[in-house]
Design a protein around this motif. Structure first.
Motif, PDB file in Angstrom:
ATOM      1  N   LYS A 173       0.835  -1.199   0.000  1.00 40.51           N
ATOM      2  CA  LYS A 173       0.000   0.000   0.000  1.00 40.51           C
ATOM      3  C   LYS A 173       0.876   1.258   0.000  1.00 40.51           C
ATOM      4  CE  LYS A 173      -3.720   2.349   2.403  1.00 40.51           C
ATOM      5  NZ  LYS A 173      -4.679   2.349   3.476  1.00 40.51           N
ATOM      6  N   LYS A 174       1.912   1.273   0.849  1.00 38.65           N
ATOM      7  CA  LYS A 174       2.810   2.439   0.890  1.00 38.65           C
ATOM      8  C   LYS A 174       3.606   2.562  -0.409  1.00 38.65           C
ATOM      9  CE  LYS A 174       3.154   3.145   5.793  1.00 38.65           C
ATOM     10  NZ  LYS A 174       3.982   3.294   6.958  1.00 38.65           N
ATOM     11  N   LEU A 175       3.947   1.434  -0.996  1.00 38.15           N
ATOM     12  CA  LEU A 175       4.667   1.450  -2.272  1.00 38.15           C
ATOM     13  C   LEU A 175       3.788   2.070  -3.355  1.00 38.15           C
ATOM     14  CD1 LEU A 175       7.115   0.693  -4.010  1.00 38.15           C
ATOM     15  CD2 LEU A 175       6.102  -1.573  -4.289  1.00 38.15           C
ATOM     16  N   THR A 176       2.525   1.659  -3.424  1.00 37.96           N
ATOM     17  CA  THR A 176       1.639   2.218  -4.450  1.00 37.96           C
ATOM     18  C   THR A 176       1.366   3.703  -4.195  1.00 37.96           C
ATOM     19  OG1 THR A 176      -0.322   1.411  -3.278  1.00 37.96           O
ATOM     20  CG2 THR A 176       0.546   0.026  -5.042  1.00 37.96           C
ATOM     21  N   ALA A 205       3.531   5.836  -2.780  1.00 38.63           N
ATOM     22  CA  ALA A 205       4.762   6.528  -3.186  1.00 38.63           C
ATOM     23  C   ALA A 205       4.847   6.604  -4.708  1.00 38.63           C
ATOM     24  CB  ALA A 205       5.981   5.812  -2.611  1.00 38.63           C
ATOM     25  N   PHE A 206       4.511   5.515  -5.360  1.00 44.76           N
ATOM     26  CA  PHE A 206       4.518   5.465  -6.820  1.00 44.76           C
ATOM     27  C   PHE A 206       3.529   6.489  -7.378  1.00 44.76           C
ATOM     28  CE2 PHE A 206       2.666   3.812 -10.748  1.00 44.76           C
ATOM     29  CZ  PHE A 206       3.794   3.634 -11.525  1.00 44.76           C
ATOM     30  N   GLY A 207       2.308   6.494  -6.840  1.00 40.94           N
ATOM     31  CA  GLY A 207       1.275   7.420  -7.311  1.00 40.94           C
ATOM     32  C   GLY A 207       1.645   8.872  -7.111  1.00 40.94           C
ATOM     33  N   SER A 208       2.218   9.190  -5.949  1.00 41.05           N
ATOM     34  CA  SER A 208       2.576  10.584  -5.694  1.00 41.05           C
ATOM     35  C   SER A 208       3.729  11.046  -6.584  1.00 41.05           C
ATOM     36  CB  SER A 208       2.913  10.799  -4.229  1.00 41.05           C
ATOM     37  OG  SER A 208       4.077  10.108  -3.879  1.00 41.05           O
ATOM     38  N   ARG A 209       4.606  10.138  -6.962  1.00 42.07           N
ATOM     39  CA  ARG A 209       5.749  10.494  -7.819  1.00 42.07           C
ATOM     40  C   ARG A 209       5.342  10.613  -9.281  1.00 42.07           C
ATOM     41  NH1 ARG A 209       8.950  12.133 -10.855  1.00 42.07           N
ATOM     42  NH2 ARG A 209      11.133  11.658 -10.992  1.00 42.07           N
ATOM     43  N   PHE A 210       4.450   9.739  -9.733  1.00 44.49           N
ATOM     44  CA  PHE A 210       4.139   9.673 -11.167  1.00 44.49           C
ATOM     45  C   PHE A 210       2.729  10.130 -11.511  1.00 44.49           C
ATOM     46  CE2 PHE A 210       7.719   6.809 -10.627  1.00 44.49           C
ATOM     47  CZ  PHE A 210       8.570   7.307 -11.597  1.00 44.49           C
ATOM     48  N   ILE A 211       2.080  10.855 -10.629  1.00 40.38           N
ATOM     49  CA  ILE A 211       0.729  11.334 -10.907  1.00 40.38           C
ATOM     50  C   ILE A 211       0.698  12.246 -12.125  1.00 40.38           C
ATOM     51  CG2 ILE A 211       0.778  13.357  -9.395  1.00 40.38           C
ATOM     52  CD1 ILE A 211      -2.183  10.978  -9.781  1.00 40.38           C
ATOM     53  N   THR A 212       1.763  12.961 -12.406  1.00 42.79           N
ATOM     54  CA  THR A 212       1.803  13.865 -13.556  1.00 42.79           C
ATOM     55  C   THR A 212       1.788  13.111 -14.870  1.00 42.79           C
ATOM     56  OG1 THR A 212       4.214  13.917 -13.506  1.00 42.79           O
ATOM     57  CG2 THR A 212       3.046  15.655 -12.310  1.00 42.79           C
ATOM     58  N   CYS A 213       2.076  11.835 -14.842  1.00 47.46           N
ATOM     59  CA  CYS A 213       2.085  11.049 -16.068  1.00 47.46           C
ATOM     60  C   CYS A 213       0.726  10.434 -16.374  1.00 47.46           C
ATOM     61  CB  CYS A 213       3.132   9.931 -15.977  1.00 47.46           C
ATOM     62  SG  CYS A 213       4.802  10.570 -15.841  1.00 47.46           S
ATOM     63  N   SER A 214      -0.248  10.645 -15.510  1.00 43.84           N
ATOM     64  CA  SER A 214      -1.546  10.038 -15.745  1.00 43.84           C
ATOM     65  C   SER A 214      -2.286  10.805 -16.839  1.00 43.84           C
ATOM     66  CB  SER A 214      -2.378   9.998 -14.463  1.00 43.84           C
ATOM     67  OG  SER A 214      -2.630  11.301 -14.022  1.00 43.84           O
ATOM     68  N   ARG A 215      -3.121  10.095 -17.557  1.00 44.07           N
ATOM     69  CA  ARG A 215      -3.867  10.664 -18.674  1.00 44.07           C
ATOM     70  C   ARG A 215      -5.108  11.369 -18.145  1.00 44.07           C
ATOM     71  NH1 ARG A 215      -7.732   9.771 -22.717  1.00 44.07           N
ATOM     72  NH2 ARG A 215      -8.745   7.955 -21.860  1.00 44.07           N
ATOM     73  N   VAL A 216      -5.250  12.627 -18.485  1.00 39.50           N
ATOM     74  CA  VAL A 216      -6.430  13.388 -18.102  1.00 39.50           C
ATOM     75  C   VAL A 216      -7.368  13.396 -19.300  1.00 39.50           C
ATOM     76  CG1 VAL A 216      -7.275  15.649 -17.385  1.00 39.50           C
ATOM     77  CG2 VAL A 216      -5.071  14.819 -16.555  1.00 39.50           C
ATOM     78  N   PRO A 217      -8.578  12.849 -19.138  1.00 32.80           N
ATOM     79  CA  PRO A 217      -9.501  12.832 -20.279  1.00 32.80           C
ATOM     80  C   PRO A 217      -9.868  14.241 -20.723  1.00 32.80           C
ATOM     81  CG  PRO A 217     -10.465  11.706 -18.362  1.00 32.80           C
ATOM     82  CD  PRO A 217      -9.151  12.262 -17.942  1.00 32.80           C
ATOM     83  N   ARG A 218     -10.022  14.410 -22.018  1.00 30.69           N
ATOM     84  CA  ARG A 218     -10.410  15.696 -22.580  1.00 30.69           C
ATOM     85  C   ARG A 218     -11.930  15.725 -22.719  1.00 30.69           C
ATOM     86  NH1 ARG A 218      -6.165  18.772 -25.015  1.00 30.69           N
ATOM     87  NH2 ARG A 218      -7.887  20.240 -25.160  1.00 30.69           N
ATOM     88  N   PRO A 219     -12.535  16.922 -22.631  1.00 30.20           N
ATOM     89  CA  PRO A 219     -13.983  17.013 -22.827  1.00 30.20           C
ATOM     90  C   PRO A 219     -14.338  16.795 -24.293  1.00 30.20           C
ATOM     91  CG  PRO A 219     -13.045  19.186 -22.483  1.00 30.20           C
ATOM     92  CD  PRO A 219     -11.931  18.186 -22.286  1.00 30.20           C
ATOM     93  N   LEU A 220     -15.537  16.305 -24.525  1.00 29.61           N
ATOM     94  CA  LEU A 220     -15.997  16.014 -25.873  1.00 29.61           C
ATOM     95  C   LEU A 220     -15.936  17.248 -26.772  1.00 29.61           C
ATOM     96  CD1 LEU A 220     -17.282  14.042 -27.872  1.00 29.61           C
ATOM     97  CD2 LEU A 220     -19.505  14.657 -26.927  1.00 29.61           C
TER      98      LEU A 220
END
Length: 149
Positions: A39-42, A44-59
């Motif tokens: 849980k702590k690993l995920t 840490a991973f999420g907080s470090r790489f959150i900027t790489c997540s895909r943000v959906p665009r509006p239609l």
């Protein structure tokens, strides 16, 4: 990872094998014993790489796309599909309409899509490919071919 999800210690050991080069460098840089659970690993991973997540665009971001002056059918659909793929959901009918509206009224492909509408994305891609070939032939100085649908 899903196979080993019941065994937390094993999950932590298997995790690095699912990583790419950049993430692996981050993982190797973690201090020894700094993380004591998956849980702590995920987290840490999420907080470090959150900027790489895909943000959906509006239609409605499709509505702003139009073919640019001197742009070809080779590049306009590429820009369009790139934006289309950033939108969550199934909106093929809207995508077909907005693609057509993005073309100038006098464009042969727009006239074709108006005269003989397509009903799904595969048909749209096929029609675009036909007109791309005609455009490429014309740019290469070959005789003006006419698309037969």
């Amino acid at each position: 990872m899903a196979v080993h999800s019941k065994d937390e210690a094993l999950t932590c050991k298997v995790f690095p094998f699912s990583l790419g080069l950049v993430v692996m460098r981050w993982f190797d840089g973690l201090r020894a014993n700094s993380i004591n659970s998956f849980k702590k690993l995920t987290q840490a991973f999420g907080s470090r790489f959150i900027t790489c997540s895909r943000v959906p665009r509006p239609l409605d971001s499709l509505l702003s796309l139009t073919i640019r002056e001197r742009e070809t059918l080779k590049t306009y659909p590429n820009r369009y599909w790139e934006m289309y793929n950033k939108i969550d959901g199934e909106f093929d009918d809207v995508a077909i309409s907005t693609f057509k509206v993005g073309l100038p009224a006098e464009h042969c492909l727009r006239k074709s899509l108006t005269g003989k509408p397509v009903t799904n994305m595969i048909q749209l891609m096929d029609r675009i490919d036909k007109y791309k070939r005609v455009e490429e032939d014309q740019q290469q100085g070959k005789c003006k071919a006419k698309v037969i649908l």
